[in-house]
Design an enzyme around this catalytic site. Sequence first.
Site, PDB file in Angstrom:
ATOM      1  N   ARG A  30       0.767  -1.583  -0.438  1.00  0.00           N
ATOM      2  CA  ARG A  30      -0.299   0.001   0.482  1.00  0.00           C
ATOM      3  C   ARG A  30       0.365   1.608   0.210  1.00  0.00           C
ATOM      4  O   ARG A  30       0.493   2.556  -1.393  1.00  0.00           O
ATOM      5  CB  ARG A  30      -0.798   0.412   0.962  1.00  0.00           C
ATOM      6  CG  ARG A  30      -2.478  -0.872   1.043  1.00  0.00           C
ATOM      7  CD  ARG A  30      -2.778  -0.870   2.579  1.00  0.00           C
ATOM      8  NE  ARG A  30      -2.360  -0.954   3.421  1.00  0.00           N
ATOM      9  CZ  ARG A  30      -2.473  -0.730   5.183  1.00  0.00           C
ATOM     10  NH1 ARG A  30      -3.291  -0.018   5.022  1.00  0.00           N
ATOM     11  NH2 ARG A  30      -1.408  -1.421   5.856  1.00  0.00           N
ATOM     12  N   ASN A  49      -6.232  -2.526   2.429  1.00  0.00           N
ATOM     13  CA  ASN A  49      -6.516  -3.974   2.692  1.00  0.00           C
ATOM     14  C   ASN A  49      -7.719  -4.511   2.837  1.00  0.00           C
ATOM     15  O   ASN A  49      -8.567  -4.027   3.834  1.00  0.00           O
ATOM     16  CB  ASN A  49      -5.653  -4.089   3.697  1.00  0.00           C
ATOM     17  CG  ASN A  49      -4.078  -4.442   3.702  1.00  0.00           C
ATOM     18  OD1 ASN A  49      -3.590  -4.393   2.576  1.00  0.00           O
ATOM     19  ND2 ASN A  49      -3.357  -4.090   4.984  1.00  0.00           N
TER      20      ASN A  49
END
Length: 102
Positions: A30, A49
């Site tokens: 990320r 997530n």
Amino acid sequence: MSDTAGTAPDAGDVRLTAWVRGRVQGVGFRWWTRATALEIGGLSGYASNLSDGRVQVVAEGARDRCDRLLDWLHKGAAPGRVDGVTEIWSEPRGGYDGFEIR
């Protein structure tokens, strides 16, 4: 390989929603996605997530910039391992302040 749903608008800003499968959680994926979006510039959205182990990426901006981010998701030098990306193109919804990690 890519699974694509929907069709991308031809002009103006677009919304890319992508679900990235593989070993993409707990490896900085990320963070690298956000850094890449900021490097491309002109994108807003987030990387998050999901409970099933995927990462969801939502990006809004010019089509060519979203295409660059999608290309990076498929074959960029991201940490972890990408096994596949499924994407949907739609009209932008707005409401994002930059590109963030959720």
